[in-house]
Design a protein around this motif. Structure first.
Motif, mmCIF file in Angstrom:
data_model
loop_
_atom_site.group_PDB
_atom_site.id
_atom_site.type_symbol
_atom_site.label_atom_id
_atom_site.label_comp_id
_atom_site.label_asym_id
_atom_site.label_seq_id
_atom_site.Cartn_x
_atom_site.Cartn_y
_atom_site.Cartn_z
ATOM 1 N N GLU A 93 0.824 -1.206 0.000
ATOM 2 C CA GLU A 93 0.000 0.000 0.000
ATOM 3 C C GLU A 93 0.864 1.264 0.000
ATOM 4 O OE1 GLU A 93 -3.015 -0.529 -0.447
ATOM 5 O OE2 GLU A 93 -3.952 -1.914 0.949
ATOM 6 N N PRO A 94 0.403 2.340 -0.666
ATOM 7 C CA PRO A 94 1.081 3.635 -0.532
ATOM 8 C C PRO A 94 1.014 4.107 0.917
ATOM 9 C CG PRO A 94 -0.461 3.638 -2.381
ATOM 10 C CD PRO A 94 -0.737 2.397 -1.592
ATOM 11 N N ILE A 95 2.071 4.773 1.381
ATOM 12 C CA ILE A 95 2.201 5.114 2.802
ATOM 13 C C ILE A 95 2.369 6.611 3.017
ATOM 14 C CG2 ILE A 95 3.743 4.909 4.808
ATOM 15 C CD1 ILE A 95 4.419 2.075 3.832
ATOM 16 N N VAL A 96 1.622 7.133 3.990
ATOM 17 C CA VAL A 96 1.916 8.436 4.584
ATOM 18 C C VAL A 96 2.579 8.121 5.918
ATOM 19 C CG1 VAL A 96 0.978 10.561 5.549
ATOM 20 C CG2 VAL A 96 -0.014 9.595 3.461
ATOM 21 N N PHE A 97 3.826 8.546 6.082
ATOM 22 C CA PHE A 97 4.573 8.195 7.288
ATOM 23 C C PHE A 97 4.620 9.372 8.257
ATOM 24 C CE2 PHE A 97 8.334 7.804 9.950
ATOM 25 C CZ PHE A 97 8.201 6.503 10.412
ATOM 26 N N ILE A 98 4.335 9.089 9.535
ATOM 27 C CA ILE A 98 4.426 10.087 10.603
ATOM 28 C C ILE A 98 5.353 9.525 11.676
ATOM 29 C CG2 ILE A 98 3.194 11.424 12.336
ATOM 30 C CD1 ILE A 98 0.689 11.211 10.645
ATOM 31 N N GLY A 99 6.420 10.272 11.978
ATOM 32 C CA GLY A 99 7.370 9.773 12.969
ATOM 33 C C GLY A 99 7.984 10.883 13.793
ATOM 34 N N TRP A 100 8.617 10.502 14.892
ATOM 35 C CA TRP A 100 9.218 11.479 15.784
ATOM 36 C C TRP A 100 10.712 11.612 15.507
ATOM 37 C CZ3 TRP A 100 12.489 9.812 20.033
ATOM 38 C CH2 TRP A 100 12.595 8.430 20.156
ATOM 39 N N ILE A 118 4.558 8.212 0.089
ATOM 40 C CA ILE A 118 4.133 9.333 -0.756
ATOM 41 C C ILE A 118 4.206 10.670 -0.020
ATOM 42 C CG2 ILE A 118 2.646 7.864 -2.165
ATOM 43 C CD1 ILE A 118 0.246 9.020 -0.628
ATOM 44 N N ALA A 119 4.334 10.640 1.314
ATOM 45 C CA ALA A 119 4.462 11.870 2.104
ATOM 46 C C ALA A 119 5.003 11.506 3.481
ATOM 47 C CB ALA A 119 3.125 12.593 2.232
ATOM 48 N N VAL A 120 5.695 12.472 4.100
ATOM 49 C CA VAL A 120 6.285 12.265 5.422
ATOM 50 C C VAL A 120 5.964 13.458 6.307
ATOM 51 C CG1 VAL A 120 8.458 12.150 6.709
ATOM 52 C CG2 VAL A 120 8.183 10.814 4.613
ATOM 53 N N ALA A 121 5.622 13.171 7.570
ATOM 54 C CA ALA A 121 5.448 14.225 8.574
ATOM 55 C C ALA A 121 6.333 13.891 9.762
ATOM 56 C CB ALA A 121 3.994 14.327 9.012
ATOM 57 N N ALA A 122 7.159 14.854 10.170
ATOM 58 C CA ALA A 122 8.053 14.674 11.312
ATOM 59 C C ALA A 122 7.498 15.430 12.510
ATOM 60 C CB ALA A 122 9.447 15.178 10.968
#
Length: 211
Positions: A93-100, A118-122
């Protein structure tokens, strides 16, 4: 199709029809000639295609809970399922990743297939890290749309290593002199605190809805 059957001496009575789908185009086949159609389908080397639809998912890594909470909030707003990086999820699956963030490292990002992201949020306490967001992007080889979100510190979930780091940073801020930027960070690292703000998700939500 019926005219092919008639060629072989079969004369179906086209009283009732069912609709079927092949290669994206609708056509009708009489009930009487359905079985013969399948035989002809093989004989005439007609190929059927099946389209697999992948749904975007959210994968997160979280230390004290802020990344997880952002992931669940994003899931509610977009309808995308959310999973911890430790969960068993569909790797296709396409992934939106959120991590610290830990130093320049986006924790857990090395556990996902970067080709699917497809996108990353830190998530970080400081909205302007000392190393800068560009340095964090370069250090983690992030080549997709990038977002950053304010997190929190839960002292009950903070390990010894993090506590020692906070003490070092607090001493550094104190020596430099506290200001409007470092004072809230100092207070949060000393006693815990939250900068969590779901409104910061809006740009990422717009991106997700466009995909």
């Amino acid at each position: 199709m019926d005219h092919l059957l008639r060629r072989d001496g079969v004369y179906p009575i086209p009283l009732k029809y069912n609709a079927y789908q092949l290669q994206g185009n609708s056509f009708r086949i009489s009930r009487n000639s359905l079985a013969a159609y399948h035989a002809l389908n093989v004989a005439s080397n007609v190929t059927s295609f099946y389209t697999v639809i992948f749904m975007t998912i959210i994968v997160y890594s979280s230390k004290t809970g802020s990344s997880e909470r952002y992931a669940h909030a994003l899931s509610e707003r977009t309808g995308f399922a959310s999973f911890s990086v430790k969960d068993d999820y569909n790797r296709e699956e396409p992934i939106v990743f959120i991590g610290w963030i830990r130093g320049p490292v986006l924790v857990g990002f090395d556990k996902v297939d970067h080709r699917k992201v497809i996108a990353v949020a830190a998530v970080a306490l400081d909205d302007n890290p000392k190393k800068g967001w560009n340095k964090i992007k370069d250090s983690n080889d992030i080549k997709v749309p990038f977002y950053h979100l304010p997190g929190w510190i839960d002292k009950k979930k903070t390990g010894l290593g993090s506590k020692l780091l906070f003490c070092f940073l607090c001493a550094f801020y104190k020596l430099q002199g506290l200001n409007s930027h470092t004072k809230p960070l100092f207070d949060a690292m000393m006693a815990g605190g939250s900068f969590y703000d779901e409104s910061k998700l809006e740009p990422l939500i717009l991106f997700c809805r466009s995909h």
